[in-house]
Design a protein around this motif. Structure first.
Motif, PDB file in Angstrom:
ATOM      1  N   PHE A  80       0.840  -1.194   0.000  1.00  0.00           N
ATOM      2  CA  PHE A  80       0.000   0.000   0.000  1.00  0.00           C
ATOM      3  C   PHE A  80       0.879   1.249   0.000  1.00  0.00           C
ATOM      4  O   PHE A  80       0.644   2.201  -0.759  1.00  0.00           O
ATOM      5  CB  PHE A  80      -0.904  -0.016   1.238  1.00  0.00           C
ATOM      6  CG  PHE A  80      -1.938   1.085   1.264  1.00  0.00           C
ATOM      7  CD1 PHE A  80      -3.240   0.843   0.867  1.00  0.00           C
ATOM      8  CD2 PHE A  80      -1.595   2.369   1.679  1.00  0.00           C
ATOM      9  CE1 PHE A  80      -4.191   1.865   0.888  1.00  0.00           C
ATOM     10  CE2 PHE A  80      -2.529   3.390   1.696  1.00  0.00           C
ATOM     11  CZ  PHE A  80      -3.832   3.137   1.300  1.00  0.00           C
ATOM     12  N   ALA A  81       1.908   1.245   0.861  1.00  0.00           N
ATOM     13  CA  ALA A  81       2.806   2.398   0.954  1.00  0.00           C
ATOM     14  C   ALA A  81       3.524   2.648  -0.368  1.00  0.00           C
ATOM     15  O   ALA A  81       3.664   3.792  -0.807  1.00  0.00           O
ATOM     16  CB  ALA A  81       3.812   2.179   2.079  1.00  0.00           C
ATOM     17  N   GLU A  82       3.993   1.580  -1.019  1.00  0.00           N
ATOM     18  CA  GLU A  82       4.694   1.727  -2.292  1.00  0.00           C
ATOM     19  C   GLU A  82       3.748   2.185  -3.396  1.00  0.00           C
ATOM     20  O   GLU A  82       4.119   3.012  -4.237  1.00  0.00           O
ATOM     21  CB  GLU A  82       5.354   0.405  -2.676  1.00  0.00           C
ATOM     22  CG  GLU A  82       6.552   0.040  -1.807  1.00  0.00           C
ATOM     23  CD  GLU A  82       7.162  -1.286  -2.203  1.00  0.00           C
ATOM     24  OE1 GLU A  82       8.366  -1.465  -1.987  1.00  0.00           O
ATOM     25  OE2 GLU A  82       6.418  -2.160  -2.711  1.00  0.00           O
ATOM     26  N   ARG A  83       2.544   1.645  -3.406  1.00  0.00           N
ATOM     27  CA  ARG A  83       1.582   1.993  -4.456  1.00  0.00           C
ATOM     28  C   ARG A  83       1.232   3.472  -4.429  1.00  0.00           C
ATOM     29  O   ARG A  83       1.204   4.140  -5.472  1.00  0.00           O
ATOM     30  CB  ARG A  83       0.314   1.154  -4.288  1.00  0.00           C
ATOM     31  CG  ARG A  83      -0.777   1.489  -5.296  1.00  0.00           C
ATOM     32  CD  ARG A  83      -2.047   0.702  -5.030  1.00  0.00           C
ATOM     33  NE  ARG A  83      -3.114   1.069  -5.939  1.00  0.00           N
ATOM     34  CZ  ARG A  83      -4.362   0.618  -5.848  1.00  0.00           C
ATOM     35  NH1 ARG A  83      -4.692  -0.245  -4.882  1.00  0.00           N
ATOM     36  NH2 ARG A  83      -5.286   1.016  -6.709  1.00  0.00           N
ATOM     37  N   TYR A  84       0.989   3.991  -3.209  1.00  0.00           N
ATOM     38  CA  TYR A  84       0.556   5.387  -3.100  1.00  0.00           C
ATOM     39  C   TYR A  84       1.708   6.331  -2.731  1.00  0.00           C
ATOM     40  O   TYR A  84       1.480   7.522  -2.531  1.00  0.00           O
ATOM     41  CB  TYR A  84      -0.560   5.503  -2.062  1.00  0.00           C
ATOM     42  CG  TYR A  84      -1.861   4.870  -2.515  1.00  0.00           C
ATOM     43  CD1 TYR A  84      -2.610   5.447  -3.533  1.00  0.00           C
ATOM     44  CD2 TYR A  84      -2.322   3.688  -1.945  1.00  0.00           C
ATOM     45  CE1 TYR A  84      -3.795   4.885  -3.960  1.00  0.00           C
ATOM     46  CE2 TYR A  84      -3.517   3.104  -2.358  1.00  0.00           C
ATOM     47  CZ  TYR A  84      -4.248   3.704  -3.372  1.00  0.00           C
ATOM     48  OH  TYR A  84      -5.414   3.126  -3.790  1.00  0.00           O
ATOM     49  N   ARG A  85       2.912   5.787  -2.644  1.00  0.00           N
ATOM     50  CA  ARG A  85       4.115   6.582  -2.368  1.00  0.00           C
ATOM     51  C   ARG A  85       3.931   7.450  -1.119  1.00  0.00           C
ATOM     52  O   ARG A  85       4.043   8.673  -1.146  1.00  0.00           O
ATOM     53  CB  ARG A  85       4.481   7.453  -3.572  1.00  0.00           C
ATOM     54  CG  ARG A  85       4.709   6.626  -4.820  1.00  0.00           C
ATOM     55  CD  ARG A  85       5.360   7.394  -5.927  1.00  0.00           C
ATOM     56  NE  ARG A  85       4.671   8.614  -6.305  1.00  0.00           N
ATOM     57  CZ  ARG A  85       4.933   9.326  -7.390  1.00  0.00           C
ATOM     58  NH1 ARG A  85       5.891   8.933  -8.215  1.00  0.00           N
ATOM     59  NH2 ARG A  85       4.270  10.429  -7.669  1.00  0.00           N
ATOM     60  N   ASP A 110      -7.788   9.199   0.917  1.00  0.00           N
ATOM     61  CA  ASP A 110      -9.058   8.529   1.250  1.00  0.00           C
ATOM     62  C   ASP A 110      -8.858   7.032   1.433  1.00  0.00           C
ATOM     63  O   ASP A 110      -9.431   6.426   2.350  1.00  0.00           O
ATOM     64  CB  ASP A 110     -10.091   8.786   0.147  1.00  0.00           C
ATOM     65  CG  ASP A 110     -10.617  10.208   0.166  1.00  0.00           C
ATOM     66  OD1 ASP A 110     -10.469  10.869   1.212  1.00  0.00           O
ATOM     67  OD2 ASP A 110     -11.158  10.654  -0.867  1.00  0.00           O
ATOM     68  N   ALA A 111      -8.039   6.416   0.566  1.00  0.00           N
ATOM     69  CA  ALA A 111      -7.773   4.982   0.684  1.00  0.00           C
ATOM     70  C   ALA A 111      -7.065   4.672   1.998  1.00  0.00           C
ATOM     71  O   ALA A 111      -7.373   3.666   2.663  1.00  0.00           O
ATOM     72  CB  ALA A 111      -6.928   4.509  -0.497  1.00  0.00           C
ATOM     73  N   LEU A 112      -6.137   5.516   2.385  1.00  0.00           N
ATOM     74  CA  LEU A 112      -5.420   5.301   3.642  1.00  0.00           C
ATOM     75  C   LEU A 112      -6.344   5.481   4.833  1.00  0.00           C
ATOM     76  O   LEU A 112      -6.291   4.701   5.797  1.00  0.00           O
ATOM     77  CB  LEU A 112      -4.247   6.274   3.733  1.00  0.00           C
ATOM     78  CG  LEU A 112      -3.395   6.186   5.008  1.00  0.00           C
ATOM     79  CD1 LEU A 112      -2.751   4.807   5.126  1.00  0.00           C
ATOM     80  CD2 LEU A 112      -2.333   7.272   5.020  1.00  0.00           C
ATOM     81  N   ARG A 113      -7.216   6.479   4.775  1.00  0.00           N
ATOM     82  CA  ARG A 113      -8.151   6.728   5.871  1.00  0.00           C
ATOM     83  C   ARG A 113      -9.063   5.528   6.087  1.00  0.00           C
ATOM     84  O   ARG A 113      -9.332   5.112   7.221  1.00  0.00           O
ATOM     85  CB  ARG A 113      -8.972   7.986   5.574  1.00  0.00           C
ATOM     86  CG  ARG A 113      -9.858   8.438   6.739  1.00  0.00           C
ATOM     87  CD  ARG A 113     -10.688   9.655   6.391  1.00  0.00           C
ATOM     88  NE  ARG A 113      -9.846  10.818   6.117  1.00  0.00           N
ATOM     89  CZ  ARG A 113      -9.738  11.408   4.938  1.00  0.00           C
ATOM     90  NH1 ARG A 113     -10.426  10.935   3.899  1.00  0.00           N
ATOM     91  NH2 ARG A 113      -8.976  12.451   4.772  1.00  0.00           N
ATOM     92  N   THR A 119      -7.924   9.376  11.514  1.00  0.00           N
ATOM     93  CA  THR A 119      -7.737  10.642  10.822  1.00  0.00           C
ATOM     94  C   THR A 119      -6.302  10.712  10.319  1.00  0.00           C
ATOM     95  O   THR A 119      -5.357  10.407  11.051  1.00  0.00           O
ATOM     96  CB  THR A 119      -8.024  11.824  11.760  1.00  0.00           C
ATOM     97  OG1 THR A 119      -9.370  11.723  12.238  1.00  0.00           O
ATOM     98  CG2 THR A 119      -7.837  13.152  11.026  1.00  0.00           C
ATOM     99  N   VAL A 120      -6.139  11.096   9.063  1.00  0.00           N
ATOM    100  CA  VAL A 120      -4.809  11.143   8.450  1.00  0.00           C
ATOM    101  C   VAL A 120      -4.319  12.583   8.386  1.00  0.00           C
ATOM    102  O   VAL A 120      -4.997  13.451   7.828  1.00  0.00           O
ATOM    103  CB  VAL A 120      -4.824  10.526   7.033  1.00  0.00           C
ATOM    104  CG1 VAL A 120      -3.462  10.680   6.368  1.00  0.00           C
ATOM    105  CG2 VAL A 120      -5.231   9.056   7.100  1.00  0.00           C
ATOM    106  N   LEU A 121      -3.161  12.825   8.989  1.00  0.00           N
ATOM    107  CA  LEU A 121      -2.527  14.141   8.928  1.00  0.00           C
ATOM    108  C   LEU A 121      -1.404  14.060   7.899  1.00  0.00           C
ATOM    109  O   LEU A 121      -0.431  13.316   8.078  1.00  0.00           O
ATOM    110  CB  LEU A 121      -1.963  14.536  10.293  1.00  0.00           C
ATOM    111  CG  LEU A 121      -2.967  14.557  11.458  1.00  0.00           C
ATOM    112  CD1 LEU A 121      -2.268  14.958  12.755  1.00  0.00           C
ATOM    113  CD2 LEU A 121      -4.119  15.508  11.160  1.00  0.00           C
ATOM    114  N   VAL A 122      -1.535  14.813   6.821  1.00  0.00           N
ATOM    115  CA  VAL A 122      -0.612  14.699   5.688  1.00  0.00           C
ATOM    116  C   VAL A 122       0.520  15.726   5.810  1.00  0.00           C
ATOM    117  O   VAL A 122       0.280  16.906   6.073  1.00  0.00           O
ATOM    118  CB  VAL A 122      -1.357  14.899   4.361  1.00  0.00           C
ATOM    119  CG1 VAL A 122      -0.382  14.792   3.190  1.00  0.00           C
ATOM    120  CG2 VAL A 122      -2.470  13.866   4.220  1.00  0.00           C
TER     121      VAL A 122
END
Length: 551
Positions: A80-85, A110-113, A119-122
């Motif tokens: 997942f991490a590699e796909r969405y960098r 959204d996929a990560l959430r 909650t995702v803090l970017v």
């Protein structure tokens, strides 16, 4: 939302001329401005990512200096991490902090959430750091030492290893040592043979740190492998040898300079790590004060003469000179460099490398450069009379010459030049300034704590005359991020001695170093020790660090 070019100039990552050049190129190619800036070498990926973050009002994280929490890594699958960098690096309550090279990718967010139900803090980060951290945290991570031990055991399992024999476990073992050193920000790797063991140490933030103690039996195979990679003679073990290794790691090329010397217990190897993907940084990223930056900016505008960066090996002299070159509009100035080796790639600058095999050294290069209509010449190092005389000739015929020299401080540079054989009357008309420097360790921001010096400590340190000695200071307590040292990263301390009329007279009469130093201080020179105390006051380093490099 601010424009990218505006952010880059406001943050002093690029000049207005460089942005103008990039915009002109963009209009002809139709590329994104960021891609043009990267292609021209005006900024590196980290600088671009930080600028994009600022322009979009987003926080920026430097993954290479940030502790990555294992609990955060476990929440996200590697694929997942590699796909969405993206790289998860911390948990804050119910929030997951994640670094992305494209923080506006709402699909990934959204996929990560949905995947982590938090909650995702970017945070913005450069792609190279994101992908390298993914590879390390999911691929090796904490298991790197275990894999080292497994390969060491496999290499030794066959009993006595024949001289010159290099099996797959030894090859992998050396590769892991390289990776560990690069990840730990080491500048040098030492392979030191002793009677019963071989000791492998890293130099991190200027301090030697023991990493591995291995059986003496593994030393020769490791040295043999280093020789093979370096292009050395594997049969020669009585004479010193030098070479270089090109090591690919996380999609970037790392240049490793190798040096071997024979000792009583075998060949001692020291490997210097140079990241070839680096781009020369600006003055603001070197931790210089605004006053110091203004002085250096004036130096690079001098039409002719010599400006020297002084200090011991590994003190950041070349980095400072390249930061100065970044202030030059290379569209209007013809800039040539001769180096050994070329450490940074610079746009619009003609860079040449010393080649001992064909007798192309510093002096020969300067002689050739004078026929190339130069405005500025950078010489890797002033190390002999021939190079010095050629540099002086270039300086006295209307060129600005930048170079490095190995001396302890700015005033002693004059004595060093005279020791090389330079005539005293030549220096006042050509030597314009000396920038002396040292690299000191920076307090780890993850475990920084406040404290105060006792009266006894103030007396022991000799700081009775320092007005801030009794005030609040800072030090690192020690944590996992800084390997319990209390320090993480480095910054420079500097002193600039400009050669005015009073100093010129002292130089021409071969005055003592102390006399020159006192006159320089009268003329406004701030010593490295005094500059270092200012960094202590700002909470960036400690008294012990300043004393370690200046006393």
């Amino acid at each position: 939302m601010r424009r990218l070019g505006e952010v880059l100039t406001d943050e002093r990552m690029a000049t207005e001329q460089q942005i103008g050049l990039a915009l002109k190129e963009q209009r002809s190619t139709g590329e994104l401005l960021g891609n043009v800036l990267l292609r021209l070498g005006i900024v590196n990926r980290k600088e671009l990512s930080r600028a994009v973050a600022i322009s979009n009002d987003l926080p920026f994280v430097d993954l290479k200096t940030t502790f990555v929490e294992p609990a955060a890594v476990q929440l996200v699958d590697k694929m997942f991490a590699e796909r969405y960098r993206l790289m998860p690096f911390a948990i804050d309550g119910e929030n997951l902090k994640v670094a992305m090279d494209n923080p506006s990718d709402v699909v990934a967010i959204d996929a990560l959430r949905r995947a982590v139900r938090r909650t995702v803090l970017v945070y913005a980060a450069d792609l190279e750091s994101v992908m390298e951290t993914i590879e390390f945290q999911y691929g090796l991570g904490a298991s790197i030492d275990e894999e080292v031990n497994l390969n060491l055991a496999a290499a030794l399992s066959g009993g006595q290893i024949a001289e010159g024999e290099v099996e797959a476990p030894v090859i992998r073992l050396l590769e892991l040592i390289f990776i560990k050193a690069i990840r730990d920000r080491a500048t040098d790797i030492h392979f030191s043979p002793e009677e019963m063991i071989t000791r492998i140490s890293f130099r991190v933030d200027g301090i030697m740190r023991g990493e591995y103690v291995m059986s003496r039996q593994i030393h020769v195979p490791l040295i043999t492998r280093i020789k093979v990679l370096s292009g050395m003679n594997i049969a020669e073990n009585r004479l010193p040898q030098d070479g270089s290794i090109q090591f690919k790691f996380s999609g970037r090329s790392v240049d490793i300079r190798s040096s071997l010397i024979p000792t009583h217990h075998g060949e001692n190897a020291v490997l210097r790590i140079l990241d070839k993907s680096s781009v020369a940084q600006g003055l603001e990223s070197l931790g210089m004060s605004q006053e110091l930056r203004s002085k250096i900016e004036r130096l690079i505008r001098i039409p002719f003469g010599i400006v020297l960066a002084a200090g011991p090996t590994g003190s950041g002299k070349t980095t400072t000179l390249y930061a100065m070159l970044r202030l030059v509009n290379a569209m209007e100035k013809n800039v040539l460099t001769i180096e050994d080796p070329i450490e940074y790639q610079m746009p619009l600058i003609k860079q040449a490398q010393v080649n001992k095999k064909i007798d192309f050294g510093f002096a020969q290069a300067i002689r050739t450069f004078l026929r190339q209509d130069p405005d500025i010449i950078l010489v890797g190092e002033i190390r002999d009379l021939e190079t010095t005389e050629m540099a002086l000739q270039a300086a006295m015929t209307g060129h600005l010459v930048l170079s490095t020299i190995h001396t302890n401080d700015a005033p002693s540079t004059v004595a060093r030049l005279l020791d090389l054989g330079v005539e005293p009357y030549l220096l006042p008309s050509s030597l314009k300034a000396v920038v002396a420097q040292r690299l000191i360790r920076r307090i780890c921001t993850n475990c920084r704590e406040e404290y105060r010096l006792s009266a006894e400590e103030i007396a022991d340190y000799g700081l009775a005359g320092w007005p801030d000695a009794g005030g609040p200071l800072f030090r690192g307590r020690g944590c996992e991020l800084c390997n319990e040292s209390g320090y993480h990263g480095r910054l420079g301390i500097y002193e600039i001695m400009t050669i005015g009329p009073s100093l010129s007279e002292l130089v021409s009469t071969k005055a003592s170093i102390e006399t020159i130093k006192q006159q320089a201080i009268k003329d406004g020179m701030v010593t490295m020790f005094e500059y270092g105390l200012d960094q202590v006051k700002l909470g960036l380093t400690t008294i012990d660090e300043i004393l370690r490099v200046t006393q």
